[in-house]
Design a protein around this motif. Sequence first.
Motif, short mmCIF file in Angstrom:
data_model
loop_
_atom_site.label_atom_id
_atom_site.label_comp_id
_atom_site.label_asym_id
_atom_site.label_seq_id
_atom_site.Cartn_x
_atom_site.Cartn_y
_atom_site.Cartn_z
N ILE A 175 40.95 36.68 43.45
CA ILE A 175 41.19 37.24 42.13
C ILE A 175 40.18 36.87 40.95
O ILE A 175 40.22 35.57 40.64
N ALA A 176 39.87 37.80 40.23
CA ALA A 176 38.83 37.32 39.28
C ALA A 176 39.64 37.20 37.75
O ALA A 176 40.83 38.09 37.52
N ARG A 190 35.70 43.46 39.38
CA ARG A 190 36.65 44.34 39.99
C ARG A 190 36.16 45.78 40.51
O ARG A 190 36.13 46.41 41.51
N PRO A 194 34.82 45.97 44.34
CA PRO A 194 36.11 45.88 44.94
C PRO A 194 36.27 45.13 46.38
O PRO A 194 37.25 44.79 46.91
N VAL A 197 36.44 40.89 45.14
CA VAL A 197 37.72 40.62 44.64
C VAL A 197 38.82 41.71 44.78
O VAL A 197 38.67 43.11 44.72
N VAL A 198 39.98 41.29 44.91
CA VAL A 198 41.12 42.28 45.45
C VAL A 198 41.95 42.43 44.09
O VAL A 198 42.71 43.56 44.06
N GLY A 199 41.45 42.13 42.97
CA GLY A 199 42.17 42.06 41.68
C GLY A 199 41.74 41.38 40.54
O GLY A 199 40.89 40.60 40.93
N ALA A 200 42.02 41.78 39.47
CA ALA A 200 41.43 41.02 38.12
C ALA A 200 42.58 40.93 37.23
O ALA A 200 43.07 42.04 36.81
N HIS A 420 39.54 53.34 39.33
CA HIS A 420 39.39 51.80 39.91
C HIS A 420 40.94 51.51 40.03
O HIS A 420 41.85 52.28 39.82
N ASN A 422 44.00 47.74 40.48
CA ASN A 422 44.24 46.32 40.46
C ASN A 422 43.78 45.63 39.55
O ASN A 422 42.90 44.32 39.54
N ILE A 423 43.76 46.02 38.20
CA ILE A 423 43.33 45.13 36.98
C ILE A 423 44.55 45.21 36.13
O ILE A 423 45.09 46.25 35.71
N TRP A 485 48.76 41.58 44.47
CA TRP A 485 47.29 41.90 45.29
C TRP A 485 47.10 40.93 46.34
O TRP A 485 46.63 41.24 47.26
#
Length: 496
Positions: A175-176, A190, A194, A197-200, A420, A422-423, A485
């Motif tokens: 995760i970022a 992200r 992708p 990182v799976v999410g941010a 995009h 997962n942010i 995530w």
Amino acid sequence: MAIELPVAVVTIATAALALATRNSAFQPRSRPGALSGQWASGHTAQFDYETRYFQQKVDHFGFAEDATFKQRYLIADRYWNHNGGPILFYTGNEGDIIWFCNNTGFMWEVSKELEAMLVFAEHRYYGESMPFGEKSFSNLKHLNYFTSEQALADFAVLIRSLKQTIPGAQTSPVIAIGGSYGGMLAAWFRMKYPNIVVGALAASAPIWQFENLTPCGSFCTIVTNDFLKSGQGCAESIKNSWDAINNLSSTAEGLTFLSRTFHLCSPLQASDVGSFKSWLIDTWVNLAMVDYPYEANFLQPLPAWPIKVVCTFLKDPSLSAELLLQNIFQAVNVYYNYTGNAECLNISQTATSNLDDQGWYYQTCTEMVMPFCSDGVNDMFEPVPWDLQLFSDTCKKDWGLRPRPDWITTLYGGKNISSHSNIVFSNGGLDPWASGGVTNSVSDTLIAIVIPEGAHHLDLRSRNDKDPISVRKARALEVEYIKKWIEEAKNTSVSL
């Protein structure tokens, strides 16, 4: 629609530079730097981490330059589940990574709950991560590799190496996390990687403070509103101070008065008046950024709700120029001398030395071109339009190159980010950088969280007894998304 977190309830909907004296455009020296965790006592918590170095390529996108450099990163695995536990990866900002590490309490506090490894990666050309050592800023050839693209590639390559070399990390979801410029990098990381990182979590990340994506005056309007809400006559006093300064600085006697009244370390000259006003602008902007509900020591040691304290000195905007500016000094003195230890005030210094003005100035003169302006009507500043040509000419004079104002929107998509996922974008209602932030959810996987009582990413700071309910609920919501995530990544895990 944003997920807005008011004082008492959570309503869940669909899931800033040193150019002001040289540029006709309003350009605060404050940059979107990471303002994160601080304990209630005001003392930075010391965290247990290991300092490491990774042999990083100078150029990730060409093949002629095969040089490498040592990129510094910090790692902590006290609570990490060695069987594929998650990695929380801090995307380093424009300064020394140790400073950011010690000032991002949120990550440390959730690491136990998530059984996560923490990694804080230093941004190239900052701190100790200099691609050409002491010569990194010596010429444009060396500076040619100083871009956000190269920094993101550094992060991606580093993560791949960590997952390949640390036993148990091969399937670890990453995760970022970042705040402000670091938050921008987390979001872009992200978007661009992708697979890495799976999410941010992008806190106070002004990814839309570019080109024509947001009105150039919105930043100043938010700063002004913070002062309007904090005391009657406060914003108007600041607004009236500019004419008072202009009038007094037109004579030698007036310059002497200003020097003495503001306890300046060096006598004010006629040629310094622009710098003096810029210094005041930076002070008001910085106060808006760090208007926290408790005592803190980040940019400067400050009381709780510092703007309210400042405004106690600025109740009467109708005073004479001399009396008004004496009150302005008392207000400024809260920011620069809350401890009472300062013997004089230096107009060349507004914030911590842990942030690198030189490096960030270069970035603003290349790709980080953020338009700012003020009109003196919707804000408390002198009217100053955004002048891209003058900005470009200044960069050409100082660096020998011209900025590319449309490159960031070309590279990262501007507002066209719906493809995009997962942010989480969090923004504080008091934070001027929210002007360029994502404050309304774009989709059910691009989430906006608004914290009405939050200044510059209050949510990344350590927990405090005086935290508003809204930021506590924001953090809890952010953790829930991170858990989601992680779970999704484990169900569809693919090793790098």
